[in-house]
Design a protein around this motif. Structure first.
Motif, short mmCIF file in Angstrom:
data_model
loop_
_atom_site.label_atom_id
_atom_site.label_comp_id
_atom_site.label_asym_id
_atom_site.label_seq_id
_atom_site.Cartn_x
_atom_site.Cartn_y
_atom_site.Cartn_z
N ILE A 89 46.89 40.32 42.58
CA ILE A 89 46.75 41.44 43.52
C ILE A 89 47.47 42.68 42.99
O ILE A 89 46.92 43.80 43.04
CB ILE A 89 47.32 41.04 44.90
CG1 ILE A 89 46.45 39.94 45.53
CG2 ILE A 89 47.38 42.26 45.83
CD1 ILE A 89 47.05 39.31 46.77
N LEU A 90 48.68 42.49 42.46
CA LEU A 90 49.45 43.62 41.93
C LEU A 90 48.76 44.25 40.72
O LEU A 90 48.73 45.48 40.57
CB LEU A 90 50.86 43.16 41.56
CG LEU A 90 51.77 42.79 42.74
CD1 LEU A 90 53.10 42.24 42.22
CD2 LEU A 90 52.02 43.99 43.66
N LEU A 91 48.23 43.41 39.84
CA LEU A 91 47.54 43.92 38.65
C LEU A 91 46.26 44.67 39.03
O LEU A 91 45.93 45.69 38.41
CB LEU A 91 47.22 42.75 37.71
CG LEU A 91 48.40 42.20 36.90
CD1 LEU A 91 48.07 40.84 36.32
CD2 LEU A 91 48.78 43.18 35.78
N TRP A 92 45.55 44.16 40.02
CA TRP A 92 44.33 44.84 40.47
C TRP A 92 44.69 46.23 41.00
O TRP A 92 44.02 47.22 40.66
CB TRP A 92 43.64 44.02 41.57
CG TRP A 92 42.16 44.20 41.63
CD1 TRP A 92 41.20 43.37 41.15
CD2 TRP A 92 41.45 45.32 42.21
NE1 TRP A 92 39.95 43.89 41.39
CE2 TRP A 92 40.07 45.08 42.03
CE3 TRP A 92 41.85 46.48 42.86
CZ2 TRP A 92 39.09 45.96 42.48
CZ3 TRP A 92 40.88 47.38 43.30
CH2 TRP A 92 39.52 47.11 43.11
N TYR A 93 45.75 46.29 41.78
CA TYR A 93 46.17 47.57 42.34
C TYR A 93 46.67 48.51 41.24
O TYR A 93 46.39 49.71 41.24
CB TYR A 93 47.26 47.35 43.40
CG TYR A 93 47.67 48.62 44.12
CD1 TYR A 93 46.74 49.38 44.82
CD2 TYR A 93 49.00 49.03 44.12
CE1 TYR A 93 47.10 50.54 45.48
CE2 TYR A 93 49.38 50.20 44.79
CZ TYR A 93 48.42 50.94 45.47
OH TYR A 93 48.79 52.09 46.12
N ALA A 94 47.40 47.94 40.28
CA ALA A 94 47.90 48.74 39.16
C ALA A 94 46.74 49.29 38.33
O ALA A 94 46.79 50.45 37.85
CB ALA A 94 48.81 47.89 38.28
N ALA A 95 45.69 48.49 38.16
CA ALA A 95 44.52 48.95 37.42
C ALA A 95 43.87 50.12 38.14
O ALA A 95 43.43 51.10 37.51
CB ALA A 95 43.52 47.80 37.25
N TYR A 96 43.82 50.03 39.46
CA TYR A 96 43.25 51.14 40.26
C TYR A 96 44.08 52.41 40.10
O TYR A 96 43.55 53.49 39.84
CB TYR A 96 43.18 50.73 41.73
CG TYR A 96 43.02 51.90 42.66
CD1 TYR A 96 41.88 52.71 42.62
CD2 TYR A 96 44.03 52.23 43.57
CE1 TYR A 96 41.74 53.80 43.47
CE2 TYR A 96 43.90 53.31 44.42
CZ TYR A 96 42.76 54.09 44.37
OH TYR A 96 42.64 55.17 45.19
N LEU A 97 45.40 52.28 40.21
CA LEU A 97 46.28 53.44 40.09
C LEU A 97 46.18 54.07 38.69
O LEU A 97 46.27 55.29 38.54
CB LEU A 97 47.73 53.04 40.37
CG LEU A 97 48.07 52.62 41.80
CD1 LEU A 97 49.54 52.22 41.89
CD2 LEU A 97 47.75 53.72 42.81
N SER A 98 45.99 53.21 37.69
CA SER A 98 45.94 53.71 36.31
C SER A 98 44.70 54.54 36.03
O SER A 98 44.65 55.28 35.03
CB SER A 98 46.00 52.53 35.32
OG SER A 98 44.79 51.80 35.33
N LEU A 99 43.71 54.46 36.88
CA LEU A 99 42.50 55.26 36.70
C LEU A 99 42.82 56.75 36.71
O LEU A 99 42.13 57.55 36.07
CB LEU A 99 41.47 54.94 37.80
CG LEU A 99 40.80 53.57 37.74
CD1 LEU A 99 39.95 53.35 39.00
CD2 LEU A 99 39.94 53.42 36.50
#
Length: 353
Positions: free
Chosen positions: A38-48
């Motif tokens: 869940i944290l990695l998915w959210y981090a991937a979104y933020l990194s966009l």
């Protein structure tokens, strides 16, 4: 002592201590798998907002945790993750939504895979399409073409995830019972609802940019693991009258020796020979069972580098008991004699195992 000389009952008895479920370990695994995902998915979104070149490495790591989530799903299907059948079914269904696999449909297909693995007379459910040299040389041109396309790495690992996880798993087989059908419908509706919610929350473009690489990488890894652990040069395949459960488990499944980080992220599934011998062993006990049983340590060991050789193994030669390449079999095509034999139908269901 050869592998076939130790009685199955004794090997099974040796596995008994490792079949015990540790609820604390199972809960911990849920936390250290779903939490980071869940944290990695959210981090991937933020990194966009920074750069997609930053997003991609994060999605690759996230894909690894999707594979680890699948291992939990897999154990639930074997009733080896929790002591409660109901809890296994609930967690299995939830992790099935995350991994796009309908729990009861997959569980039933996978049970057949375990009961028929390496049996040349019982191919077709929960396995990959494997032809023998004799079947291939006796097949029609169209069947051989279809088989070559199916076994092409670009098709298997490129189109395979799309067909298997987005299309095939969305439908029930005709013989499915009511419970299995309902579970598939619930899984499908839940996937649509989850994806719709994410699209609403972050926008469909951002969702696709994050989820697409996670899906493809995890799908390819899942198919690769299932492929390589049964498709190695001196694997084991026999006809029903000579087939042995213990031989199929210990000789027809490899020990995929992975670096510790990859071993952890793939939930110890590299100890596939142990798992096929005793599916009730939770994934966190597979290595312990392997280390405590000298006979199991004689299973075929493959590494990351040696496993790449399996990409060229296409056809099972019953005379030499090894996999051959298309090139090695090509001379035989000009010597085709006799009537064609019925050819087992292709199966794309990989079970990601």
């Amino acid at each position: 002592m050869g592998m076939t000389q130790l009685p199955l009952a004794q090997l099974k008895k040796n596995m008994a201590p490792y079949e015990k479920i540790n609820t604390k370990s199972s809960i911990l695994q849920l936390i250290n798998t779903l939490g980071p995902l869940i944290l990695l998915w959210y981090a991937a979104y933020l990194s966009l907002a920074v750069s997609y070149w930053l997003t991609l490495p994060i999605t690759i790591v996230a894909a690894g945790f999707v594979v680890r989530t699948f291992i939990i799903f897999h154990d639930c299907g074997h009733q080896s993750f929790f002591k409660s059948r109901k809890l296994n079914d609930i967690v299995g269904t939830i992790t099935g939504i995350i991994t796009l696999c309908p729990y009861h449909q997959w569980k039933n297909s996978h049970a057949i895979h375990h009961a028929t693995s390496s049996n040349l007379d019982k191919r077709g459910t929960g396995d990959m399409w494997v032809l023998t040299v004799e079947e291939y040389t006796a097949a029609s041109t169209w069947t051989r073409l279809a088989y070559r396309i199916y076994r092409n790495p670009w098709v298997m690992f490129g189109l395979g995830p799309i067909y298997t996880f987005l299309i095939s798993y969305r439908f029930n087989v005709k013989t499915a019972k009511r419970k299995e059908k309902i579970n598939t419908y619930v899984t499908n509706i839940s996937i649509v609802a989850l994806y719709a919610l994410l699209c609403w929350a972050i926008g469909w473009q951002a969702f696709l940019l994050v989820q697409t690489p996670i899906f493809f990488v995890s799908g390819m890894l899942g198919i690769w693991l299932f492929y390589v652990q049964h498709q190695f040069e001196d694997s084991y395949f026999e006809h029903d009258e000579e087939w042995s459960y213990i031989n199929a488990a210990v000789e027809g499944s490899s020990y995929y020796k992975l670096p510790k980080v990859l071993q952890w992220i793939t939930g110890n599934i590299g100890f596939h020979h142990v798992h096929h011998l005793s599916p009730k062993v939770p994934n966190y006990n597979l290595e312990k069972a392997h280390e405590a049983t000298p006979l199991l340590q004689k299973a075929t060991t493959i590494t990351v580098s040696s496993s790449l050789q399996s990409l060229k193994f296409r056809l099972w030669d019953e005379s030499t008991k090894t996999f051959l390449t298309f090139k090695q079999v090509k001379p035989l095509l000009s010597k085709r004699v006799g009537a064609s034999k019925p050819i087992p139908t292709p199966v794309v269901g990989t079970d990601r195992k």
